[in-house]
Design an enzyme around this catalytic site. Structure first.
Site, mmCIF file in Angstrom:
data_model
loop_
_atom_site.group_PDB
_atom_site.id
_atom_site.type_symbol
_atom_site.label_atom_id
_atom_site.label_comp_id
_atom_site.label_asym_id
_atom_site.label_seq_id
_atom_site.Cartn_x
_atom_site.Cartn_y
_atom_site.Cartn_z
ATOM 1 N N CYS A 114 12.836 15.074 -2.633
ATOM 2 C CA CYS A 114 13.185 14.529 -3.947
ATOM 3 C C CYS A 114 12.649 15.446 -5.057
ATOM 4 C CB CYS A 114 12.609 13.125 -4.097
ATOM 5 S SG CYS A 114 12.793 12.415 -5.747
ATOM 6 N N CYS A 117 -4.839 -17.677 -8.455
ATOM 7 C CA CYS A 117 -3.732 -16.886 -8.996
ATOM 8 C C CYS A 117 -2.555 -16.904 -8.022
ATOM 9 C CB CYS A 117 -4.190 -15.454 -9.261
ATOM 10 S SG CYS A 117 -5.589 -15.350 -10.389
ATOM 11 N N SER A 122 -9.808 -8.640 -15.256
ATOM 12 C CA SER A 122 -8.414 -8.947 -14.965
ATOM 13 C C SER A 122 -7.830 -9.824 -16.071
ATOM 14 C CB SER A 122 -8.301 -9.666 -13.613
ATOM 15 O OG SER A 122 -8.754 -8.832 -12.567
ATOM 16 N N CYS A 172 10.881 2.928 -5.291
ATOM 17 C CA CYS A 172 11.423 4.287 -5.388
ATOM 18 C C CYS A 172 12.410 4.425 -6.542
ATOM 19 C CB CYS A 172 12.094 4.670 -4.074
ATOM 20 S SG CYS A 172 12.983 6.255 -4.128
ATOM 21 N N CYS A 227 -9.286 0.172 3.583
ATOM 22 C CA CYS A 227 -8.573 -0.017 2.320
ATOM 23 C C CYS A 227 -8.583 -1.493 1.965
ATOM 24 C CB CYS A 227 -7.133 0.483 2.449
ATOM 25 S SG CYS A 227 -6.073 0.125 1.019
ATOM 26 N N ASP A 228 -8.611 -1.788 0.676
ATOM 27 C CA ASP A 228 -8.615 -3.172 0.212
ATOM 28 C C ASP A 228 -7.353 -3.919 0.618
ATOM 29 O OD1 ASP A 228 -9.858 -5.275 -1.106
ATOM 30 O OD2 ASP A 228 -8.846 -4.863 -2.995
ATOM 31 N N CYS A 283 -13.002 -17.527 -4.469
ATOM 32 C CA CYS A 283 -12.650 -17.312 -5.874
ATOM 33 C C CYS A 283 -12.644 -18.638 -6.625
ATOM 34 C CB CYS A 283 -11.279 -16.645 -5.974
ATOM 35 S SG CYS A 283 -10.918 -15.988 -7.630
#
Length: 373
Positions: free
Chosen positions: A320, A19, A122, A348, A276-277, A15
């Site tokens: 819930c 960040c 972004s 949550c 998954c990323d 990159c």
């Protein structure tokens, strides 16, 4: 076979920004090989061939990073040309890219327009919130460079959306950020909760998003969005759009909002595939696209029980009153606090406060939208 969506990292985690809260930088530090460099033409070619051999109807190639533009514009010219060359079954093709937008030229914008790329930019709000954590390795500001890229996209009529990370600063300044986005006619917004490093205690980083701050952010953002929606000035906020979808259809477009992981294919620069990323780590590698077909990769996904693990929720979560909309959230945000109970979403309490605040109005809007569908 189903439609196929591939998330491709052509420049691995490399990159041109540094960040503070970058979750992928954290992931790279936990791998045997932190960076896989730039994707080769041979890997490009094999990836496209394997994708077209598996997909039916349509195929989407989404590029991400690190910073995916660092591989160079010539990479994308070649990639698109190879897609048209090998698309012998006339699949419908879609292209997308998530970029930090730093110092991109008009040539990039023209390319995105020509090939109908959906571009994610972004941007963390205003100059005062963006420049706090999204800086160069030399510690320089980046806000005005990114705004210049956005103006180029607008002038070339490129379809784009804004992705904002909800961190300590952006959460506290959502009124100013929302009005700034409104002033600049940004109509498609995503707000993603900031992630703490995997091995850090939640809330322990300087930029961390606390449960209290996230609750306040969600309630205030919803109030602003709801007021504009009712006044005929509605914009698309992905989170709220998905809640409406859940209320109307019973499912969300965003995988994290369905409460169970989807069939993702994240392809690193060397061709290795992950589910998954958030889990591009050695123990989750499903194979390599250059040597393995997608059917075998899916079998490996079953062996490690990745999707099945995401279905496990605490009993209190399932019972819930808001479970039909929350569904436990993304597995990456679930924190194990009790040895005898499954992991619970860190946010949550924030979601409970938000639903108590917004659910009646969400249901009202869902009814309005359903009438015109």
């Amino acid at each position: 076979m189903p439609p196929l969506h591939l998330f491709i990292k052509p420049a691995s985690g490399i990159c041109n920004l540094h960040c503070s809260y970058c979750f992928y930088s954290d992931i790279m530090n936990l791998r045997r090989i932190p960076s896989y460099g730039m994707m080769s033409e041979d890997t490009q070619k094999e990836l496209i061939k394997k994708a077209f051999a598996y997909a039916e109807g349509e195929c989407t190639f989404s590029f991400q990073g690190g910073e995916p533009t660092l591989v160079g514009l010539s990479f994308y010219h070649k990639f698109v040309a190879l897609c048209y060359k090998y698309n012998r079954t006339n699949l419908t093709l879609h292209f997308a890219i998530q970029t930090n937008g730093y110092q991109l030229s008009e040539e990039w914008a023209a390319f995105f327009a020509k090939h109908h790329f959906l571009v994610g930019i972004s941007l963390d709000g205003t100059v005062h919130t963006h420049n706090v954590y999204r800086r160069t390795p030399e510690n320089k500001d980046t806000f005005y460079d990114i705004m210049n890229t956005i103006h180029l996209l607008q002038s070339c009529q490129v379809d784009f959306n804004i992705l904002t990370v909800v961190n300590k600063k952006t959460a506290a300044n959502i009124d100013k950020i929302y009005r700034f986005y409104q002033k600049n006619k940004f109509e498609y917004l995503q707000f993603i909760p900031c992630l703490d490093p995997l091995q850090a205690d939640p809330g322990s980083m300087e930029y961390s998003l606390t449960q209290e701050a996230y609750a306040s952010f969600l309630c205030r953002l919803f109030d602003l969005w709801y007021t504009d929606f009712k006044a005929g000035r509605g914009i698309s906020i992905r989170l709220f759009d998905n809640y409406l979808s859940l209320l109307i259809y019973g499912y969300a477009e965003a995988c994290d909002m369905n409460g169970v992981c989807s069939m993702q294919h994240v392809v690193e620069a060397d061709g290795s595939v992950y589910p998954c990323d958030f889990y591009v780590m050695d123990s989750y590698c499903l194979g390599n696209i250059t040597t393995t077909d997608l059917t075998t990769i899916h079998q490996r996904r079953k062996e490690i029980r990745f999707i099945e693990t995401s279905e496990i929720k605490p009993p209190a979560c399932v019972s819930c009153e808001f479970y039909s909309l929350c569904r436990g959230g993304c597995m990456r945000y679930r924190i194990k606090t009790d040895k005898t109970e499954p992991a619970k979403n860190y946010f949550c309490s924030a979601y409970r406060q938000f639903f108590a605040h917004a659910l009646p109005r969400l249901k009202e809007l869902a009814q309005l939208v359903a009438r015109v569908l």
